[in-house]
Design a protein around this motif. Structure first.
Motif, PDB file in Angstrom:
ATOM      1  N   PRO A 330       0.849  -1.199   0.000  1.00 56.26           N
ATOM      2  CA  PRO A 330       0.000   0.000   0.000  1.00 56.26           C
ATOM      3  C   PRO A 330       0.880   1.243   0.000  1.00 56.26           C
ATOM      4  O   PRO A 330       1.956   1.260   0.622  1.00 56.26           O
ATOM      5  N   ALA A 331       0.444   2.286  -0.681  1.00 58.24           N
ATOM      6  CA  ALA A 331       1.275   3.487  -0.837  1.00 58.24           C
ATOM      7  C   ALA A 331       1.739   4.053   0.506  1.00 58.24           C
ATOM      8  O   ALA A 331       2.855   4.580   0.611  1.00 58.24           O
ATOM      9  N   GLU A 332       0.912   3.939   1.533  1.00 60.53           N
ATOM     10  CA  GLU A 332       1.285   4.500   2.827  1.00 60.53           C
ATOM     11  C   GLU A 332       2.485   3.788   3.450  1.00 60.53           C
ATOM     12  O   GLU A 332       3.133   4.325   4.349  1.00 60.53           O
ATOM     13  N   LEU A 333       2.802   2.593   2.953  1.00 60.64           N
ATOM     14  CA  LEU A 333       3.904   1.818   3.513  1.00 60.64           C
ATOM     15  C   LEU A 333       5.152   1.860   2.634  1.00 60.64           C
ATOM     16  O   LEU A 333       6.140   1.192   2.928  1.00 60.64           O
ATOM     17  N   ASP A 334       5.111   2.637   1.570  1.00 61.91           N
ATOM     18  CA  ASP A 334       6.288   2.780   0.715  1.00 61.91           C
ATOM     19  C   ASP A 334       7.386   3.551   1.435  1.00 61.91           C
ATOM     20  O   ASP A 334       7.116   4.444   2.243  1.00 61.91           O
ATOM     21  N   GLU A 335       8.624   3.216   1.097  1.00 59.30           N
ATOM     22  CA  GLU A 335       9.791   3.967   1.570  1.00 59.30           C
ATOM     23  C   GLU A 335      10.497   4.529   0.342  1.00 59.30           C
ATOM     24  O   GLU A 335      11.126   3.787  -0.417  1.00 59.30           O
ATOM     25  N   GLY A 336      10.356   5.814   0.107  1.00 61.32           N
ATOM     26  CA  GLY A 336      10.935   6.416  -1.073  1.00 61.32           C
ATOM     27  C   GLY A 336      10.075   6.172  -2.302  1.00 61.32           C
ATOM     28  O   GLY A 336       8.930   5.711  -2.208  1.00 61.32           O
ATOM     29  N   VAL A 337      10.639   6.473  -3.477  1.00 58.51           N
ATOM     30  CA  VAL A 337       9.859   6.391  -4.717  1.00 58.51           C
ATOM     31  C   VAL A 337      10.318   5.259  -5.632  1.00 58.51           C
ATOM     32  O   VAL A 337       9.699   5.028  -6.664  1.00 58.51           O
TER      33      VAL A 337
END
Length: 386
Positions: A330-337
């Motif tokens: 999920p996007a909220e759990l991304d680290e960086g791009v």
């Protein structure tokens, strides 16, 4: 509006009753009304299942991937099976193999490229059923997701395509070496398609299990499928190991589509549908969004009733697929791009353990073992979600 809000439970029950009567033979009379109850009770522990082995670290469905999964602590290792031209079961996620082997670079097989329709999808490539085992084993595995898993490409060209027999032999050897039982979680791929070309998967599968002495009630084996008919036929045939109905957040089982039946995975994923599944199977493998959806803003939502509905009819719940990369979180759990960078996968998995699942399919078995241990250390009970 949900399917169950559009149709009353009575109407849906009637539709599914028609499905069972028209598409498949009745389940074995020995099947208990409360569930299929094949095999030993695997609900005594939370399971980490190595998805196609340890496919986050090695090319999928290779003996190296399977071995690494076991050494990382996986309880079960998943093996998908398809058939060769000479009716030998081999371990590939799909029968079209241009993305997982070097076949496209092999001039001796250039004339084997063809276009086929598999489960309603037109595909161009090379297919296992057009190769004998001897021919197929001259090929070498490559990483399926090189743009996300560049480090795995280091192993391109090293590993052959294993047979199911080789997978089962490795399972036995590792169980002995590691002094713990490593389980086999086997999926039959496209069974209706393979039936249609005279290469049924179930008979050689059961023969291989018998030869490996893994066809007994306490054998560490699950058999799974996205189709329904073959699972019910296995149940009616008296198969003793647990059966698992795979589900999806979209679409419909290929066997039902082929039979002209309108029922979808959404139908089978309702409380009524799960009750029907419990007549022939011991567990379900939902897409993870069916357990905890991702909201439009990229956050994890609240758990659905799926786990509670499945547990109410004694079905185990093993969702798929948990991966460490941002691309799959999920996007909220991304680290960086960077989509290939690792995100906060621990948080995602802990949310699913807390939702009451009985196991998870993961490309990163070491991460799965860690999150299970963290969850259990917090004193969580193994009781089904209420």
């Amino acid at each position: 509006m949900s399917r169950t809000s559009r149709l009353s439970a009575a109407v849906l029950t009637a539709l599914l009753a028609v499905l069972l009567s028209l598409v498949v033979a009745p389940a074995s009379s020995a099947t208990p009304p409360g569930g299929a109850h094949h095999g030993a009770d695997p609900a005594e522990e939370l399971l980490v299942i190595g998805h196609r082995g340890a496919s986050g670290y090695r090319p999928e469905h290779t003996l190296a991937s399977y071995e690494l999964a076991a050494r990382m602590g996986a309880d079960y290792i998943e093996c998908d099976v398809v058939s060769t031209a000479d009716a030998v079961l081999v371990c590939r996620h799909e029968n079209e193999i241009s993305g997982t082997t070097d076949v496209a670079d092999r001039p001796e097989f250039a004339d084997r490229q063809t276009t086929k329709t598999v489960d309603g999808v037109e595909l161009t490539g090379w297919f296992t059923e057009d190769f004998t085992l001897a021919e197929l084993q001259t090929l070498r595995a490559v990483e399926r997701l090189p743009e996300l898993r560049e480090e795995n490409t280091l192993y391109d060209g090293l590993f052959a395509v294993p047979t199911l027999d080789e997978f089962l032999e490795l399972r036995e050897d590792l169980s002995r070496e590691l002094d713990r039982e490593i389980g086999a979680y086997i999926e039959t791929k496209h069974p209706t398609y393979f039936d249609g070309i005279g290469l049924s998967l179930e008979e050689p599968l059961l023969a291989d299990l018998r030869e490996a002495r893994l066809d007994r009630r306490n054998s560490p084996v699950f058999l799974q499928s996205f189709e329904t008919t073959n699972l019910r036929e296995l149940d009616a045939a008296g198969v003793k190991v647990p059966l698992v109905q795979l589900l999806s957040a979209s679409g419909a089982p290929a066997d039902l589509v082929a039979a002209g039946q309108p029922y979808t995975y959404a139908d089978l994923s309702t409380a009524v549908g799960l009750a029907v599944i419990s007549r022939y199977a011991d567990g379900v493998g939902p897409e993870k969004s069916q357990v905890i959806p991702v909201e439009e803003d990229g956050t994890l939502g609240e758990p659905t009733s799926f786990v509670a509905d499945a547990h109410a009819v004694d079905l185990l719940v093993h969702p798929y697929t948990f991966r460490n990369e941002n691309e799959f979180l999920p996007a909220e759990l991304d680290e960086g791009v960077d989509p290939a960078a690792y995100g906060r996968a621990l948080e995602e998995q802990l949310a699913f353990w807390a939702a009451g699942v009985d196991g998870i399919f993961t490309d990163n078995p070491d991460t799965g073992v860690l999150t299970r241990d963290l969850f259990l250390e917090e004193g969580a009970e193994l009781a089904p979600a209420a």
